[in-house]
Design a protein around this motif. Structure first.
Motif, short mmCIF file in Angstrom:
data_model
loop_
_atom_site.label_atom_id
_atom_site.label_comp_id
_atom_site.label_asym_id
_atom_site.label_seq_id
_atom_site.Cartn_x
_atom_site.Cartn_y
_atom_site.Cartn_z
N MET A 23 0.83 -1.21 0.00
CA MET A 23 0.00 0.00 0.00
C MET A 23 0.87 1.26 0.00
O MET A 23 0.59 2.22 -0.72
CB MET A 23 -0.93 -0.01 1.21
CG MET A 23 -2.01 -1.08 1.17
SD MET A 23 -3.04 -1.07 2.68
CE MET A 23 -3.74 0.59 2.60
N MET A 24 1.93 1.26 0.80
CA MET A 24 2.81 2.43 0.86
C MET A 24 3.56 2.62 -0.47
O MET A 24 3.66 3.73 -0.99
CB MET A 24 3.82 2.26 2.01
CG MET A 24 3.22 2.31 3.41
SD MET A 24 2.47 3.91 3.84
CE MET A 24 0.73 3.48 3.71
N TYR A 25 4.10 1.52 -1.01
CA TYR A 25 4.82 1.62 -2.28
C TYR A 25 3.90 2.10 -3.41
O TYR A 25 4.31 2.91 -4.26
CB TYR A 25 5.41 0.27 -2.65
CG TYR A 25 6.58 -0.18 -1.80
CD1 TYR A 25 7.42 0.73 -1.17
CD2 TYR A 25 6.85 -1.54 -1.65
CE1 TYR A 25 8.49 0.31 -0.40
CE2 TYR A 25 7.94 -1.98 -0.89
CZ TYR A 25 8.75 -1.05 -0.26
OH TYR A 25 9.81 -1.48 0.48
N GLN A 26 2.66 1.60 -3.45
CA GLN A 26 1.72 2.01 -4.50
C GLN A 26 1.39 3.49 -4.37
O GLN A 26 1.33 4.22 -5.36
CB GLN A 26 0.43 1.17 -4.41
CG GLN A 26 0.58 -0.27 -4.87
CD GLN A 26 0.64 -0.39 -6.39
OE1 GLN A 26 0.73 0.60 -7.11
NE2 GLN A 26 0.59 -1.63 -6.88
N ARG A 27 1.20 3.94 -3.12
CA ARG A 27 0.91 5.36 -2.92
C ARG A 27 2.11 6.22 -3.35
O ARG A 27 1.94 7.25 -4.01
CB ARG A 27 0.58 5.64 -1.45
CG ARG A 27 0.37 7.13 -1.17
CD ARG A 27 0.05 7.45 0.27
NE ARG A 27 0.13 8.88 0.50
CZ ARG A 27 -0.03 9.48 1.68
NH1 ARG A 27 -0.29 8.74 2.75
NH2 ARG A 27 0.07 10.78 1.78
N ALA A 28 3.32 5.77 -2.97
CA ALA A 28 4.51 6.53 -3.36
C ALA A 28 4.66 6.56 -4.87
O ALA A 28 4.96 7.61 -5.46
CB ALA A 28 5.75 5.90 -2.71
N LEU A 29 4.43 5.42 -5.52
CA LEU A 29 4.58 5.35 -6.98
C LEU A 29 3.59 6.27 -7.67
O LEU A 29 3.96 7.05 -8.57
CB LEU A 29 4.38 3.90 -7.44
CG LEU A 29 4.37 3.67 -8.96
CD1 LEU A 29 5.66 4.18 -9.59
CD2 LEU A 29 4.15 2.20 -9.27
#
Length: 617
Positions: free
Chosen positions: A455-461
């Motif tokens: 979830m964090m990586y997707q938001r950052a991306l």
């Protein structure tokens, strides 16, 4: 950290004999507990014992038992000492500069636990709150070795208690004579009266002697100033704790007033020290916060000679000790305050809490060497003693520091607090906010909370794509992180898509031979090897090896890692000769660059052994 002390000539023969008898007569591990009030000379007594009986011990270690963090930092220092003095210590062979403190402490304890290693002495200083910390967690498990515990508490329930009492007049005069540089003090009635009023406490005796030597006054004049200082300290606003504190408080107040006359910067540094831990303050630490700090702090940290001159004033009055420099230090030497002096700076010198100075200390505490200071500053944040608005970056850095040391619970709280602060200040899609989001993703991945990490990586991306575009290095870093995550989850097709996208983006943005590009190439090689696509893996590893060798050199860890991966691929393909040649090259290079006991070297040896086993050799 090894302790150093101002040399004062006094000998507590009775206490030294008691310590020696307790430790030498013990059946198994001997534990002596030195108990007494602050400033009574417990630490100096332990240091004197260690010096007098050093031949009885193979190694002598100092451990700061004030807190779990300080104890772990002490174990880091022990590990360095052991590796330097006992290079064949196999228990520490896998310890590197990247090792977490828990790993280092476990390795050092394993070394101390060895049945043939029984003649060590560990001195545990500052164990003043037995209710908060269990001393057993700081000690090796084996029933051998010797331990001295130094405490102000009378409730320590371990070992043989030795009460450290006030000095007699003769020993008190020895300290006054040595520190004032006046040999006539031994027979001076005014010096005897001062020694009597200072109640046989080594710390105020040493400070009084330093003051007399520095200012050039008589014992009679100092006694008059001392009594006047005590009258001022009895004002209710100063909140002196008890009459027992008269000697150290009065001498500290006198010394501070004189220090302020000599150097305003020295006085301000002493006041600032209350917001840090009492041990290991140094120039580069204060420089971290000087750019946005007050003018006097920029003046203090302008250059090393100026800083040393400011500290020297404090040292001349017996308030500051120089910590022993480390062999591999690249920063300047550190300085320490006696714990009682530090307590005085906190409760008396800084009667009113200064939120802006607490915030300044928080901004400084962002390096591994600063862990003890970071712990103190984090307590400011948790207890609402500092305004953390505008300091999201500092909390973010603290989060990384704690995560690197395996303190994941506190690290997550720091990241979350930093994230909320940056979202308020800059908005949810600002690149500074996204950097904290990405950091949280890395933390969750380390914790095995892979869904939260995704979830964090997707938001950052998504945020980076919107703010910076699809081919920006920050965007591609988030893509690569997702690839690593998918590989861990076994979603290998998704991982390949992420790695391919990262590789194409890095080639376009940074070029084919940039380290980030080559890292993506290497990741693809690892993925293809897991999929059994050995020919594709071989092509990726060959490209990574050639690129790293050209960009970083043949001895660089990334080059050697790619070479090792390629050798393993050759082995899995049955190309034994190629595999053996590369494994030998990696092993020999690591022996030269690192050492034979280094974990990477041992891995190379194991890989070479696997190749021989597969050939039936």
């Amino acid at each position: 950290m090894q302790r150093t002390f101002n040399r004062v000539h006094y000998i507590r023969q009775e206490e030294l004999y008691h310590i020696h008898k307790t430790l030498s007569d013990a059946d198994g591990r001997g534990i002596a507990v030195l108990c007494g009030m602050g400033g009574i000379g417990k630490t100096q007594l332990a240091a004197t014992y260690a010096e007098c009986y050093s031949v009885d011990y193979s190694d002598i270690f100092w451990l700061d038992a004030k807190s779990e963090d300080s104890a772990k930092m002490s174990y880091v220092g022990m590990a360095k000492k052991i590796v330097q003095e006992h290079p064949s210590a196999s228990q520490l062979s896998k310890i590197t500069t990247e090792s977490k403190e828990d790993e280092i402490m476990t390795a050092v304890k394993r070394w101390l636990n060895h049945p043939r290693n029984t003649r060590w002495l560990m001195i545990c200083d500052n164990f003043d709150d037995p209710a908060a910390e269990d001393i057993h967690q700081f000690l090796p498990e084996a029933n051998h070795g010797s331990v001295i515990i130094i405490t102000r508490s009378s409730t320590v329930k371990i070992g043989c208690r030795i009460q450290v009492r006030n000095l007699d007049i003769a020993d008190s005069l020895e300290i006054l004579s040595d520190t004032s540089l006046r040999k006539t003090a031994i027979n001076d009635p005014d010096a005897a009266e001062l020694a009597k009023q200072l109640d046989g406490l080594p710390l105020p005796l040493a400070m009084a002697g330093a003051y007399i030597s520095r200012v050039g006054i008589s014992f009679t004049d100092y006694l008059r100033l001392y009594n006047a200082s005590w009258l001022r300290l009895q004002q209710p606003s100063l909140g002196v704790w008890s009459y027992m504190d008269r000697a150290p408080m009065s001498t500290l107040q006198l010394s501070f007033e004189r220090i302020r006359q000599e150097s305003e910067l020295s006085a301000q540094l002493l006041q600032l020290w209350a917001y840090f831990d009492n041990q290991d303050l140094w120039l580069e630490l204060l420089r971290e916060g000087s750019s946005g700090g007050p003018v006097w702090l920029r003046q203090l940290t302008e250059d090393e000679p100026s800083f040393k001159q400011v500290v020297r004033v404090l040292s001349n009055y017996g308030l500051v000790e120089v910590n022993q420099p480390r062999a591999s230090a690249i920063e300047s030497e550190g300085y320490g305050l006696h714990s009682y002096v530090h307590m005085w700076t906190v409760h008396i010198l800084n009667e009113k809490w200064k939120v802006e100075i607490a915030g300044l200390a928080l901004e400084c505490a962002i390096q591994r060497r600063l862990l003890r200071h970071a712990a103190r500053c984090w307590s400011f944040v948790q207890n609402g003693m500092v305004d953390d608005d505008g300091r999201a970056w500092a909390l973010h850095s603290l989060g990384y520091l704690y995560a690197q040391q395996g303190k994941y619970g506190d690290a997550e709280k720091m990241f979350q607090r930093a994230l909320h602060g940056e979202e308020r200040a800059s908005g949810p899609d600002h690149t500074s906010t996204l950097a904290i989001v990405n950091g949280l993703g890395l933390l969750y991945a380390d914790l095995g909370r892979l869904h939260d990490a995704e979830m964090m990586y997707q938001r950052a991306l998504q945020g980076y794509e919107k703010a910076l575009g699809p081919d920006h290095p920050s965007t591609l870093s988030a893509v690569n992180n997702l690839g690593l995550l998918y590989a861990d989850l076994g979603r290998l097709h998704d991982a390949e898509m992420m790695y391919q996208r990262a590789l194409q983006g890095y080639e376009k943005a940074l070029g084919p031979d940039h380290p980030s590009t080559l890292s993506a190439v290497n990741n693809l090689g690892l993925l293809y090897a897991d999929l059994g696509r050995l020919h594709d893996a071989e092509m990726m590893y060959q490209r990574a090896l050639q690129g790293y060798g050209k960009a970083l050199g043949l001895e660089h860890p990334s080059t050697l890692s790619s070479m090792d991966n390629l050798a393993s691929t050759y082995r899995n393909q049955g190309q034994w000769k190629k595999a053996k040649e590369l494994h030998v090259q990696v092993m020999e290079t690591r022996k030269t660059v690192l050492r034979e006991e280094h974990p990477s070297t041992l891995t190379s040896m194991d890989n070479l052994a696997s190749t021989y086993r597969n050939q039936g050799q």
